[in-house]
Design an enzyme around this catalytic site. Sequence first.
Site, mmCIF file in Angstrom:
data_model
loop_
_atom_site.group_PDB
_atom_site.id
_atom_site.type_symbol
_atom_site.label_atom_id
_atom_site.label_comp_id
_atom_site.label_asym_id
_atom_site.label_seq_id
_atom_site.Cartn_x
_atom_site.Cartn_y
_atom_site.Cartn_z
ATOM 1 N N CYS A 59 37.793 50.399 -21.108
ATOM 2 C CA CYS A 59 37.549 49.007 -21.481
ATOM 3 C C CYS A 59 38.692 48.178 -20.909
ATOM 4 O O CYS A 59 39.512 48.701 -20.150
ATOM 5 C CB CYS A 59 37.389 48.824 -22.990
ATOM 6 S SG CYS A 59 38.889 49.012 -23.974
ATOM 7 N N ASN A 113 42.176 48.920 -23.566
ATOM 8 C CA ASN A 113 42.309 50.230 -24.198
ATOM 9 C C ASN A 113 42.841 50.138 -25.625
ATOM 10 O O ASN A 113 43.574 50.996 -26.093
ATOM 11 C CB ASN A 113 43.176 51.165 -23.351
ATOM 12 C CG ASN A 113 43.055 52.638 -23.723
ATOM 13 O OD1 ASN A 113 44.018 53.393 -23.600
ATOM 14 N ND2 ASN A 113 41.895 53.075 -24.168
ATOM 15 N N CYS A 168 40.445 48.509 -28.132
ATOM 16 C CA CYS A 168 39.277 48.255 -28.986
ATOM 17 C C CYS A 168 38.151 49.244 -28.679
ATOM 18 O O CYS A 168 37.997 50.249 -29.356
ATOM 19 C CB CYS A 168 38.768 46.826 -28.839
ATOM 20 S SG CYS A 168 39.909 45.555 -29.441
ATOM 21 N N ARG A 169 37.389 48.948 -27.644
ATOM 22 C CA ARG A 169 36.165 49.708 -27.381
ATOM 23 C C ARG A 169 36.410 51.126 -26.877
ATOM 24 O O ARG A 169 35.815 52.077 -27.391
ATOM 25 C CB ARG A 169 35.280 48.942 -26.390
ATOM 26 C CG ARG A 169 34.807 47.601 -26.925
ATOM 27 C CD ARG A 169 34.191 46.751 -25.851
ATOM 28 N NE ARG A 169 35.197 46.334 -24.877
ATOM 29 C CZ ARG A 169 34.925 45.728 -23.739
ATOM 30 N NH1 ARG A 169 33.673 45.480 -23.395
ATOM 31 N NH2 ARG A 169 35.894 45.358 -22.926
ATOM 32 N N SER A 170 37.241 51.286 -25.861
ATOM 33 C CA SER A 170 37.402 52.637 -25.294
ATOM 34 C C SER A 170 38.086 53.621 -26.245
ATOM 35 O O SER A 170 37.652 54.775 -26.331
ATOM 36 C CB SER A 170 38.078 52.605 -23.926
ATOM 37 O OG SER A 170 39.339 52.001 -23.954
ATOM 38 N N ASP A 175 33.185 42.979 -25.929
ATOM 39 C CA ASP A 175 34.571 43.075 -26.380
ATOM 40 C C ASP A 175 34.731 42.292 -27.689
ATOM 41 O O ASP A 175 34.516 41.081 -27.717
ATOM 42 C CB ASP A 175 35.493 42.502 -25.305
ATOM 43 C CG ASP A 175 36.957 42.814 -25.555
ATOM 44 O OD1 ASP A 175 37.318 43.239 -26.672
ATOM 45 O OD2 ASP A 175 37.751 42.617 -24.616
#
Length: 182
Positions: free
Chosen positions: A34, A37, A39-41, A152
């Site tokens: 993401c 690095n 939040c999402r990943s 995001d």
Amino acid sequence: MYFRKQKVADLAKKQYLCVQIDERAKMKRILFICLGNICRSPAADGIMRHLVTEQGLDDEFLIDSAGIGSWHVGQLPDRRMRQCGERHGYTFDHRARQFSSRDFDRFDLIAVMDQENYHDVARQAPTLLDLQKIIRMSDYLRHHPGQKTVPDPYYGSTRDFEFALELLEDACEGLLEELVKT
């Protein structure tokens, strides 16, 4: 005599390398990407690790995550994403790192969250084969038809973090199902 010994040594070395490569080929190596690095990943990383462990497949997977940018290197995931994960039974404790073109050598699949991530990673692909390693998490969504990205949540509300986590659970389950079939 030396020539024969050298040939035998070379053959043994080749057989050893073939065994090493074969063992490595059995392990599925996935890198989630993401923007930062945090939040999402790292959430995808934690969710996939959880699913893999639940199915007793820990020895078959290497899972990691990274960000496009270097702003958060060394940091834990965003507090809001960690709290969201805790509410769903996950632990997100990955330390942020930046994506590198060397990751193409280390991973079989590089899973991105959105189109911008795809373009940023694709620009660094050394070969066409490496380019083929890049997948979109949204392609593995089973319960969210029409959703083209994992948005995001960083500038959003708690609901945005919950929605990102919901999408990632869906996509990780779909991706794992696909990988276990192959």
